[in-house]
Each structure stands twice: as C-alpha cells, then as structure tokens.
Design a protein around this motif. Structure first.
Motif, PDB file in Angstrom:
ATOM      1  N   LEU A   1       0.834  -1.207   0.000  1.00  0.00           N
ATOM      2  CA  LEU A   1       0.000   0.000   0.000  1.00  0.00           C
ATOM      3  C   LEU A   1       0.869   1.258   0.000  1.00  0.00           C
ATOM      4  CD1 LEU A   1      -2.836  -0.896   2.537  1.00  0.00           C
ATOM      5  CD2 LEU A   1      -3.093  -0.503   0.077  1.00  0.00           C
ATOM      6  N   LEU A   2       1.942   1.183   0.780  1.00  0.00           N
ATOM      7  CA  LEU A   2       2.855   2.324   0.860  1.00  0.00           C
ATOM      8  C   LEU A   2       3.423   2.635  -0.532  1.00  0.00           C
ATOM      9  CD1 LEU A   2       5.591   2.698   3.605  1.00  0.00           C
ATOM     10  CD2 LEU A   2       6.125   3.126   1.225  1.00  0.00           C
ATOM     11  N   LEU A   3       3.916   1.597  -1.202  1.00  0.00           N
ATOM     12  CA  LEU A   3       4.489   1.773  -2.538  1.00  0.00           C
ATOM     13  C   LEU A   3       3.426   2.211  -3.542  1.00  0.00           C
ATOM     14  CD1 LEU A   3       6.797  -1.363  -2.574  1.00  0.00           C
ATOM     15  CD2 LEU A   3       7.584   0.981  -2.862  1.00  0.00           C
TER      16      LEU A   3
ATOM     17  N   PHE B   1       6.357   9.028   5.281  1.00  0.00           N
ATOM     18  CA  PHE B   1       5.347   7.976   5.302  1.00  0.00           C
ATOM     19  C   PHE B   1       5.007   7.694   6.752  1.00  0.00           C
ATOM     20  CE2 PHE B   1       7.670   7.582   1.425  1.00  0.00           C
ATOM     21  CZ  PHE B   1       6.689   7.338   0.483  1.00  0.00           C
ATOM     22  N   VAL B   2       3.733   7.567   7.044  1.00  0.00           N
ATOM     23  CA  VAL B   2       3.309   7.220   8.396  1.00  0.00           C
ATOM     24  C   VAL B   2       2.506   5.928   8.284  1.00  0.00           C
ATOM     25  CG1 VAL B   2       1.867   7.889  10.360  1.00  0.00           C
ATOM     26  CG2 VAL B   2       3.233   9.630   9.160  1.00  0.00           C
ATOM     27  N   SER B   3       2.959   4.890   8.973  1.00  0.00           N
ATOM     28  CA  SER B   3       2.259   3.608   8.891  1.00  0.00           C
ATOM     29  C   SER B   3       1.769   3.199  10.277  1.00  0.00           C
ATOM     30  CB  SER B   3       3.193   2.541   8.299  1.00  0.00           C
ATOM     31  OG  SER B   3       2.442   1.414   7.903  1.00  0.00           O
ATOM     32  N   LEU B   4       0.489   2.855  10.370  1.00  0.00           N
ATOM     33  CA  LEU B   4      -0.151   2.608  11.665  1.00  0.00           C
ATOM     34  C   LEU B   4      -0.203   1.120  11.973  1.00  0.00           C
ATOM     35  CD1 LEU B   4      -3.156   5.053  11.145  1.00  0.00           C
ATOM     36  CD2 LEU B   4      -0.925   5.532  12.198  1.00  0.00           C
TER      37      LEU B   4
ATOM     38  N   ALA C   1      -1.280  11.463  -0.051  1.00  0.00           N
ATOM     39  CA  ALA C   1      -1.996  10.241  -0.416  1.00  0.00           C
ATOM     40  C   ALA C   1      -2.195   9.349   0.807  1.00  0.00           C
ATOM     41  CB  ALA C   1      -1.220   9.478  -1.492  1.00  0.00           C
ATOM     42  N   ALA C   2      -3.017   8.339   0.622  1.00  0.00           N
ATOM     43  CA  ALA C   2      -3.196   7.340   1.677  1.00  0.00           C
ATOM     44  C   ALA C   2      -3.364   5.971   1.045  1.00  0.00           C
ATOM     45  CB  ALA C   2      -4.416   7.673   2.542  1.00  0.00           C
ATOM     46  N   GLY C   3      -2.907   4.967   1.789  1.00  0.00           N
ATOM     47  CA  GLY C   3      -3.121   3.567   1.405  1.00  0.00           C
ATOM     48  C   GLY C   3      -3.839   2.898   2.559  1.00  0.00           C
ATOM     49  N   LEU C   4      -5.034   2.412   2.314  1.00  0.00           N
ATOM     50  CA  LEU C   4      -5.890   1.927   3.407  1.00  0.00           C
ATOM     51  C   LEU C   4      -6.370   0.504   3.152  1.00  0.00           C
ATOM     52  CD1 LEU C   4      -8.192   5.097   3.596  1.00  0.00           C
ATOM     53  CD2 LEU C   4      -6.104   4.674   4.916  1.00  0.00           C
ATOM     54  N   ASP C   5      -6.125  -0.369   4.109  1.00  0.00           N
ATOM     55  CA  ASP C   5      -6.652  -1.731   4.010  1.00  0.00           C
ATOM     56  C   ASP C   5      -7.872  -1.905   4.907  1.00  0.00           C
ATOM     57  OD1 ASP C   5      -6.555  -4.445   3.064  1.00  0.00           O
ATOM     58  OD2 ASP C   5      -5.792  -5.045   5.036  1.00  0.00           O
ATOM     59  N   VAL C   6      -8.194  -0.865   5.651  1.00  0.00           N
ATOM     60  CA  VAL C   6      -9.273  -0.951   6.635  1.00  0.00           C
ATOM     61  C   VAL C   6     -10.086   0.335   6.590  1.00  0.00           C
ATOM     62  CG1 VAL C   6      -8.113  -2.539   8.224  1.00  0.00           C
ATOM     63  CG2 VAL C   6      -7.634  -0.098   8.361  1.00  0.00           C
ATOM     64  N   ALA C   7     -11.316   0.268   7.073  1.00  0.00           N
ATOM     65  CA  ALA C   7     -12.188   1.444   7.054  1.00  0.00           C
ATOM     66  C   ALA C   7     -12.985   1.476   8.357  1.00  0.00           C
ATOM     67  CB  ALA C   7     -13.122   1.370   5.852  1.00  0.00           C
ATOM     68  N   GLU C   8     -13.532   2.662   8.664  1.00  0.00           N
ATOM     69  CA  GLU C   8     -14.301   2.766   9.914  1.00  0.00           C
ATOM     70  C   GLU C   8     -15.533   1.872   9.859  1.00  0.00           C
ATOM     71  OE1 GLU C   8     -14.487   5.922  12.724  1.00  0.00           O
ATOM     72  OE2 GLU C   8     -13.794   7.323  11.177  1.00  0.00           O
TER      73      GLU C   8
ATOM     74  N   VAL D   1       2.461  10.479   3.049  1.00  0.00           N
ATOM     75  CA  VAL D   1       1.535   9.395   2.721  1.00  0.00           C
ATOM     76  C   VAL D   1       1.186   8.645   4.012  1.00  0.00           C
ATOM     77  CG1 VAL D   1       1.300   7.191   1.478  1.00  0.00           C
ATOM     78  CG2 VAL D   1       2.502   9.122   0.396  1.00  0.00           C
ATOM     79  N   LEU D   2      -0.104   8.422   4.231  1.00  0.00           N
ATOM     80  CA  LEU D   2      -0.550   7.681   5.416  1.00  0.00           C
ATOM     81  C   LEU D   2      -0.955   6.266   5.010  1.00  0.00           C
ATOM     82  CD1 LEU D   2      -1.413   7.841   8.490  1.00  0.00           C
ATOM     83  CD2 LEU D   2      -3.722   8.297   7.634  1.00  0.00           C
ATOM     84  N   VAL D   3      -0.464   5.291   5.764  1.00  0.00           N
ATOM     85  CA  VAL D   3      -0.820   3.885   5.498  1.00  0.00           C
ATOM     86  C   VAL D   3      -1.535   3.324   6.726  1.00  0.00           C
ATOM     87  CG1 VAL D   3       0.085   1.569   5.036  1.00  0.00           C
ATOM     88  CG2 VAL D   3       1.140   3.574   3.931  1.00  0.00           C
TER      89      VAL D   3
END
Ligand code: GLV
Ligand code: GLV
Length: 330
Positions: free
Chosen positions: A112-114, A204-207, A258-265, A232-234
């Motif tokens: 997602l980051l890439l 890049f910020v990855s949570l 930008a953001a890369g998201l594998d999850v949502a609220e 970019v937020l991941v």
C-alpha cells in the motif's frame, strides 16, 4: 457425557475442522457473510466453543447466551470485536492468532505504501481508460520511497516487520509506541520520538496499533495537520484508528499527498463513501493477512486453541489468562 459443541462462524481455508470433529460436534456457518447477530446469540447458547472472525461482534448478548461457553477463538490478531472484559468476568477464554500473520500483513502494508507513493492504482486506471496519452515529464509524479523517512506508530510484531522492509529501501525509521524498544533501536536504527514529532518529520506514516479506547481516532484533524503536504498515510491496522472524515478532507484538500488503506471505519466501506471518489487514495478490502499459506496457518492456530481449551488447558494465545483462573475456581 455428550460431545462438546463448536460453532465456527465461516468456512475455514484449508479446512482444519476434521481435527475438531474428532472431539466435538462442529457446525460451520455456511454463508459468505457473517451470521446475523441474532443467529450468533442462538448458536452461542448451544456452544462450548466459538471460532470467530473479526466481523463477529462478541458482546454481552452473545456471552450471556453462552452459558456453556469456554472459549472464543478469534481467527485474527486483532480482537476489538470481542468484549474481553465481559468474557473474563464469565470465565470465558479469548484467544487470537498473533505471529503467523506478521510478515504477510507487513507485505500488504508495504504494498500500500508503494502503491500510494508511486500512484500505481491511479496509473493502472488511467491506462485502462485512455488516460495514457504520451510520456510527459510531469505525468503521474509521486513520492520517492527509497531514502525517505518512515514513521511507524505501534512497533509491535507487524510494525517491526514493516521496519525491516523499510531498511531495504534505505529509509530512516522513526517510531512511536507506549514503550521503547531498545533492541529495535539498535538493530534497525529506529528512533523513538513523540507522536507529534513523528507526524511532522515522516514522509510515510504507517499505523500498527490495535484498536482500543486509547487508539480510537488517534489520527484526527490535528494529527493530520502536523503531517507534511507530501506525506503518505498507510493504515493496515483498524479503520477507527483514523478519523476517516478528517482524513478524507485532508486528502481532498491535498493537505497530505496520499493514503493507502486496508481498513475502514465501516467495513465494507460503502461504495458511495466520499473517500472512494479521490484519486490519491488506494483502498484494499481488509486483506492484510490474506495469503493462502497464512490464512491456513491462522485457521489451524484457532483450531488448536479450541482443542486446548476443550482439554481444560490454557491455550497458548490466550489474551485473558485471568479467565482461566476464574474458571478453575468455579
Ligand atoms: C486482521 O485484521 C487481523 O486482526 O488479523
Ligand atoms: C523512463 O522510462 C526513462 O527512460 O526515463
């Protein structure tokens, strides 16, 4: 004595249930979608064990119904869908599946980051719809990953695995966590910083924190405003760690890149969610651990936990060992 009963809330990859059938009556919810809550409550009433997914809310109603329930074996590392305190009170064990999904989830976070940095999905979409008109010196310019600064929020097993990948890209690694990790600092050159400093300095910020009351909306409007416009937020952790409305506004106004998201609220994210109208976000449908090998290992691990609990042992991945001593006393 009759056999114990196990309810499994979805068909499992690699079907490890024969091992369960040797010792118990096993019912598997046949749907692709989660059992409705009422159904879960009804099934819990007859079950000695539940094998659950992150989509199944294991709340007071389910736990109250489960008079015989000994274990909730969650097939995921995260278990924010389970009311652990309520389970502990009732002497019900809760287990998860850490470790086996670490590397697979880190792979996805890095993908997602890439993808977000180099606008991979946007480029694919443009190419398919006639948007690739010519090579142009300023067409689809993104952010460099190599040599950039990565801020990891939550340096648990998955955070560490992301940091190891980042080393291969010559990234500078910052992290924030509840505690310091001297070994990671020594081995990965990771630098411990405050969350605000991490947000301000990272490209890049990855949570990688679990969802809990302290991490709900950890990244909101104020935090997003500290990030660089090129950042970019991941998020491959849990959707509610981010205030999604605030994120959507920040992306729309290009306050972050930008953001890369594998999850949502809310999962699945509704197709008319404004986030999905933005080009600078890459979204995947909660597939962090979704590799053939890893999902089979997770299923196997959850099955093993159920078997341990039914034998009266404390399962290796129990997150509420207090429940075990409560049951023993009872
Ligand atoms: C997936 O999100 C998990 O918690 O395993
Ligand atoms: C890009 O394809 C280049 O040759 O610079």
């Amino acid at each position: 004595m009759s056999k114990p009963s196990i309810f499994v809330t979805r068909a499992l990859p690699g079907d490890p249930t024969p091992r369960l059938r040797e010792v118990a009556d096993v019912e598997i919810w046949p749907g692709d979608e989660p059992p409705p809550h009422g159904e879960l409550v009804r099934r819990a009433a007859d079950a000695d064990a539940l094998l659950t997914m992150l989509t199944d809310p294991i709340d007071d109603a389910v736990l109250d119904a489960g008079k015989r329930l000994r274990i909730v074996a969650q097939m995921a590392v995260g278990y924010d869908n389970v009311d652990v305190a309520a389970a502990t009170e009732r002497g019900i064990l809760v287990t998860n599946t850490p470790g086996v999904l670490t590397e697979t989830t880190a792979d996805l976070a890095f993908a997602l980051l890439l993808a977000a940095a180099r606008r991979i999905v946007e480029g694919d979409r443009l190419t398919r719809t006639g948007g690739w008109k010519s090579w142009h010196p300023s067409f689809l310019l993104g952010q460099d990953v190599h040599g950039a600064t990565l801020g990891i929020v939550g340096l648990g097993q998955i955070g560490l695995a992301v940091a190891r990948r980042a080393r291969g890209f010559d990234m500078r690694i910052l992290y924030h966590d509840r505690t310091r990790h001297p070994q990671a600092e020594a081995e990965l050159g990771a630098e411990y910083v405050s969350l605000d400093r991490l947000l301000g300095e990272s490209d890049f910020v990855s949570l990688h924190v679990p969802l809990a009351s302290q991490t709900r909306h950890l990244i909101g409007q104020r935090e997003l405003s500290l990030m660089k416009p090129s950042a970019v937020l991941v998020n491959a952790a849990r959707g509610a760690v981010v205030d999604q409305q605030a994120l959507c506004a920040a992306l729309k106004e290009r306050r972050i890149a930008a953001a890369g998201l594998d999850v949502a609220e809310i999962e699945p994210i509704p197709v008319d969610d404004p986030l999905l109208t933005l080009d600078n976000v890459v979204v995947t449908p909660h597939i962090g651990s979704a590799s053939v090998a890893t999902r089979a290992r997770m299923a196997e691990m959850a099955v093993e936990s159920v078997l341990q609990a039914l034998r009266g042992e404390l399962p290796s991945n129990c997150v509420n060992a207090e429940a075990f001593s409560r049951r023993k006393q009872a």
